[in-house]
Design a protein around this motif. Structure first.
Motif, PDB file in Angstrom:
ATOM      1  N   GLY A 118       9.520   6.166  77.734  1.00  0.00           N
ATOM      2  CA  GLY A 118      10.662   6.235  78.297  1.00  0.00           C
ATOM      3  C   GLY A 118      11.539   7.345  78.139  1.00  0.00           C
ATOM      4  O   GLY A 118      12.664   7.695  78.473  1.00  0.00           O
ATOM      5  N   PHE A 119      10.991   8.422  77.162  1.00  0.00           N
ATOM      6  CA  PHE A 119      11.755   9.587  76.712  1.00  0.00           C
ATOM      7  C   PHE A 119      11.691  10.661  77.858  1.00  0.00           C
ATOM      8  O   PHE A 119      10.728  10.947  78.484  1.00  0.00           O
ATOM      9  N   LYS A 120      12.866  10.945  78.091  1.00  0.00           N
ATOM     10  CA  LYS A 120      13.112  11.919  79.375  1.00  0.00           C
ATOM     11  C   LYS A 120      13.963  13.088  78.818  1.00  0.00           C
ATOM     12  O   LYS A 120      15.056  12.799  77.909  1.00  0.00           O
ATOM     13  N   MET A 121      13.750  14.229  78.988  1.00  0.00           N
ATOM     14  CA  MET A 121      14.450  15.480  78.621  1.00  0.00           C
ATOM     15  C   MET A 121      14.985  16.199  79.822  1.00  0.00           C
ATOM     16  O   MET A 121      13.737  16.864  80.589  1.00  0.00           O
ATOM     17  N   GLY A 133      22.032  25.520  81.090  1.00  0.00           N
ATOM     18  CA  GLY A 133      21.104  25.529  79.785  1.00  0.00           C
ATOM     19  C   GLY A 133      21.224  24.542  78.940  1.00  0.00           C
ATOM     20  O   GLY A 133      20.868  24.571  77.721  1.00  0.00           O
ATOM     21  N   GLU A 134      21.971  23.564  79.234  1.00  0.00           N
ATOM     22  CA  GLU A 134      22.250  22.264  78.525  1.00  0.00           C
ATOM     23  C   GLU A 134      21.169  21.546  78.337  1.00  0.00           C
ATOM     24  O   GLU A 134      20.591  21.027  79.393  1.00  0.00           O
ATOM     25  N   PHE A 164      16.730   9.839  74.571  1.00  0.00           N
ATOM     26  CA  PHE A 164      16.844   9.280  73.186  1.00  0.00           C
ATOM     27  C   PHE A 164      17.897  10.102  72.450  1.00  0.00           C
ATOM     28  O   PHE A 164      18.170  11.413  72.538  1.00  0.00           O
ATOM     29  N   SER A 165      18.367   9.531  71.330  1.00  0.00           N
ATOM     30  CA  SER A 165      19.447  10.227  70.432  1.00  0.00           C
ATOM     31  C   SER A 165      18.593  11.237  69.423  1.00  0.00           C
ATOM     32  O   SER A 165      17.219  11.051  69.220  1.00  0.00           O
TER      33      SER A 165
END
Length: 64
Positions: free
Chosen positions: A19-22, A28-29, A34-35
């Protein structure tokens, strides 16, 4: 004939990172699902830092 599929493939990831999304926005932020603390804890547990291999204090932490 080439197929023009726009289906997004989901990469294989470690179960702990399911479930990790980036994302990076137009300014550019970086935003993440996830924390930072959870990501750092995962990396500390699973990735060997070659710069810290020979340090005495890192060996003591691994023994605990």
């Amino acid at each position: 004939m080439a197929k023009n599929s726009k289906k997004k493939d989901i990469p294989k990831v470690n179960e702990e990172l399911e479930g990790f999304k980036m994302n990076i926005n137009s300014f550019g932020e970086i935003s993440s699902s996830f924390s930072i603390d959870k990501i750092n804890a995962f990396l500390n547990k699973n990735v060997d830092d070659k710069k810290l291999r020979d340090r005495e204090d890192s060996k003591e932490e691994k023994k605990k």
